[in-house]
Design a protein around this motif. Structure first.
Motif, PDB file in Angstrom:
ATOM      1  N   GLU A 194       0.915  -1.191  -0.043  1.00 10.35           N
ATOM      2  CA  GLU A 194      -0.150  -0.073   0.084  1.00 10.35           C
ATOM      3  C   GLU A 194       0.748   1.395  -0.007  1.00 10.35           C
ATOM      4  O   GLU A 194       0.320   2.191  -0.399  1.00 10.35           O
ATOM      5  CB  GLU A 194      -0.828   0.071   1.019  1.00 10.35           C
ATOM      6  N   VAL A 195       1.909   1.142   0.687  1.00 11.64           N
ATOM      7  CA  VAL A 195       2.869   2.558   0.644  1.00 11.64           C
ATOM      8  C   VAL A 195       3.663   2.942  -0.619  1.00 11.64           C
ATOM      9  O   VAL A 195       4.172   3.802  -0.765  1.00 11.64           O
ATOM     10  CB  VAL A 195       3.843   2.585   1.971  1.00 11.64           C
TER      11      VAL A 195
ATOM     12  N   ASP B  32       2.893   1.614  -9.225  1.00 11.90           N
ATOM     13  CA  ASP B  32       3.858   0.531  -9.208  1.00 11.90           C
ATOM     14  C   ASP B  32       3.216  -0.520  -8.139  1.00 11.90           C
ATOM     15  O   ASP B  32       3.394  -1.654  -8.688  1.00 11.90           O
ATOM     16  CB  ASP B  32       4.918   1.196  -8.054  1.00 11.90           C
ATOM     17  N   ARG B  33       2.207  -0.153  -7.449  1.00 14.09           N
ATOM     18  CA  ARG B  33       1.481  -1.355  -6.674  1.00 14.09           C
ATOM     19  C   ARG B  33       0.717  -1.914  -7.620  1.00 14.09           C
ATOM     20  O   ARG B  33       0.635  -3.422  -7.715  1.00 14.09           O
ATOM     21  CB  ARG B  33       0.591  -0.780  -5.686  1.00 14.09           C
TER      22      ARG B  33
ATOM     23  N   ASN C 233      -5.374   1.107   9.569  1.00 11.72           N
ATOM     24  CA  ASN C 233      -5.496   2.645   9.364  1.00 11.72           C
ATOM     25  C   ASN C 233      -4.034   3.443   9.325  1.00 11.72           C
ATOM     26  O   ASN C 233      -3.971   4.194   8.575  1.00 11.72           O
ATOM     27  CB  ASN C 233      -6.332   3.102  10.445  1.00 11.72           C
ATOM     28  N   ILE C 234      -3.102   2.857  10.184  1.00 16.88           N
ATOM     29  CA  ILE C 234      -1.823   3.651  10.310  1.00 16.88           C
ATOM     30  C   ILE C 234      -1.057   3.573   8.873  1.00 16.88           C
ATOM     31  O   ILE C 234      -0.273   4.279   8.395  1.00 16.88           O
ATOM     32  CB  ILE C 234      -0.939   3.034  11.432  1.00 16.88           C
ATOM     33  N   LEU C 235      -1.318   2.380   8.243  1.00 16.06           N
ATOM     34  CA  LEU C 235      -0.657   2.254   7.232  1.00 16.06           C
ATOM     35  C   LEU C 235      -1.165   3.217   5.817  1.00 16.06           C
ATOM     36  O   LEU C 235      -0.588   3.868   5.065  1.00 16.06           O
ATOM     37  CB  LEU C 235      -0.833   0.760   6.695  1.00 16.06           C
ATOM     38  N   TYR C 236      -2.572   3.396   5.904  1.00 10.82           N
ATOM     39  CA  TYR C 236      -3.200   4.311   4.924  1.00 10.82           C
ATOM     40  C   TYR C 236      -2.697   5.701   5.239  1.00 10.82           C
ATOM     41  O   TYR C 236      -2.424   6.616   4.288  1.00 10.82           O
ATOM     42  CB  TYR C 236      -4.691   4.216   5.016  1.00 10.82           C
ATOM     43  N   ARG C 237      -2.355   6.217   6.315  1.00  9.68           N
ATOM     44  CA  ARG C 237      -1.881   7.617   6.692  1.00  9.68           C
ATOM     45  C   ARG C 237      -0.794   7.572   6.299  1.00  9.68           C
ATOM     46  O   ARG C 237      -0.118   8.542   6.028  1.00  9.68           O
ATOM     47  CB  ARG C 237      -1.991   7.511   8.370  1.00  9.68           C
TER      48      ARG C 237
END
Lengths: 253, 253
Positions: free
Chosen positions: A183-184, A189-190, A220-224
């Motif tokens: 996700e990051v 590219d993903r 959620n932390i990953l989406y932020r």
């Protein structure tokens, strides 16, 4: 034996930490989450080193017992807490053996490829490290080969989950959490990496759906973080005078 | 249920293959060893691909059940065959969890470091591959850090084996077989790597002694390979006009 409440030492930016947290929440295991912020070096503190001398998350403390390594933790929780549904870690020795097999395979394949690729394309500069485009290219090969193996070998049969399962196991949870770190990456590219693997994409969706709302809450932390990296990348792009290739572009090498 | 005799597909040059073979012999498990010569590409044959689509050794076939990944195989054999002594994979959930933990740790640490180092210093040219001195240097770091963790963390207490054990577990067998591949290194280099780790050296000796004669018999192939590599190295040294560094010297890069 009456034990103190389970303590889970975790950084939600770490994919195996997320797998353990989601598993506890899904199965109604009472626990205290203790945040170990790796970006602030909390994993190197003397307090955490007592919990896990290897200085890695996740780790648990259960009474006087401490344990590290997410797969070992997930297996332990299945034995130590009563009433966990059998599909998570089947008692049938043949099904259990296959789940152990795919989790062992994971380490040197999917995990190895995904972690090294993400560190050498996005997470490196975000955490002050230099990027290594050659290592990124090697990691990409391992990642593609692992995704092919997932698509063609591990996701067999009619089931929606690994090894033909109709319900998720700890292997599904561990490996989908691993893939979520993609996700990051830059969205293009993903998509380039995952879109050839239709069964893998469906499996990610199915695992997410069957473990919600906990799955999304813990991610959620990953989406932020994704938003933050996107902003950093656009700032870097604005200050650059000429275009550079995506992988090597921000390298200090 | 009456099953056909266990089939073990193995290449004795592969350290996890050796661990599975030694375990079966130690515990009186009747089996047929089927040689899969990796140097001749036998792991890519259609016959072996049916046994293990991942094309890796070791793999087993037990009746209609097939399984790959050495740790999963060792755990399976413990459940599938009666009368195996408890110390190999203790039924106590705390001791079992710790053994799972060190075996999970193994993949990205000791195994990763040792395999990559040996391939990029000795095995590469012997198998027609080019050496990568930078990768060898990175592998050496992982290997040293893993050896330190073994010495300071995993080999704790008064026991002679991992996790304070007084008798070997499947983790001891797996990880000592891994370290045995360092035998193929130049003797000076092997000593440079291992000699700082006194507990590790003692643990290798103790594991070897407690699993003999099977340990030595299954490792014979490695001692013969060592001699062959030494002869190759001295031939290469004779034909070279100037001395070159050990790691990069035979590289085609």
């Amino acid at each position: 034996m009456m034990m103190e409440k389970l303590k889970v030492y975790a950084d939600r930016m770490s994919q195996p930490s997320r797998a353990v947290l989601i598993f506890c929440r899904l199965n109604g295991i009472g626990f205290v989450e203790i945040k170990v912020d790796i970006s602030k070096g909390h994993h190197l503190s003397s307090e955490f080193t007592e919990v896990n001398p290897l200085q890695k998350v996740p780790a648990i403390v259960h009474g006087s017992f401490n344990l590290s390594e997410s797969h070992a933790i997930l297996v332990y929780l299945n034995s130590a807490f009563p009433g966990i549904a059998d599909h998570w870690y089947p008692s049938d020795i043949f099904r259990r053996a296959k789940i152990n097999s795919v989790m062992d395979w994971h380490h040197s394949n999917l995990r190895n490829g995904a972690v090294s690729y993400v560190i050498n394309t996005v997470l490196g500069p975000a955490t002050g490290r230099t990027l290594n485009p050659k290592t990124a290219a090697e990691a990409e090969k391992v990642l593609f080969s692992s995704l092919s193996n997932l698509e063609d070998i591990w996701l067999y049969g009619d089931g929606r989950f690994l090894l033909g399962g109709s319900q998720p196991s700890i292997a599904d949870l561990s490996m989908v959490c691993e893939l979520m770190q993609l996700e990051v990456l830059d969205e293009k590219d993903r998509s380039r990496i995952l879109s050839p693997y239709k069964k893998v994409l469906q499996w990610i969706d199915d695992t997410r759906a069957s473990t919600n709302p906990h799955f999304e809450e813990v991610h959620n932390i990953l989406y932020r973080a994704k938003k933050k990296f996107e902003q950093q990348c656009s700032r870097i792009a604005e200050t650059q005078t000429k275009p550079s290739d995506k992988i090597g572009g921000h390298s200090k090498m």
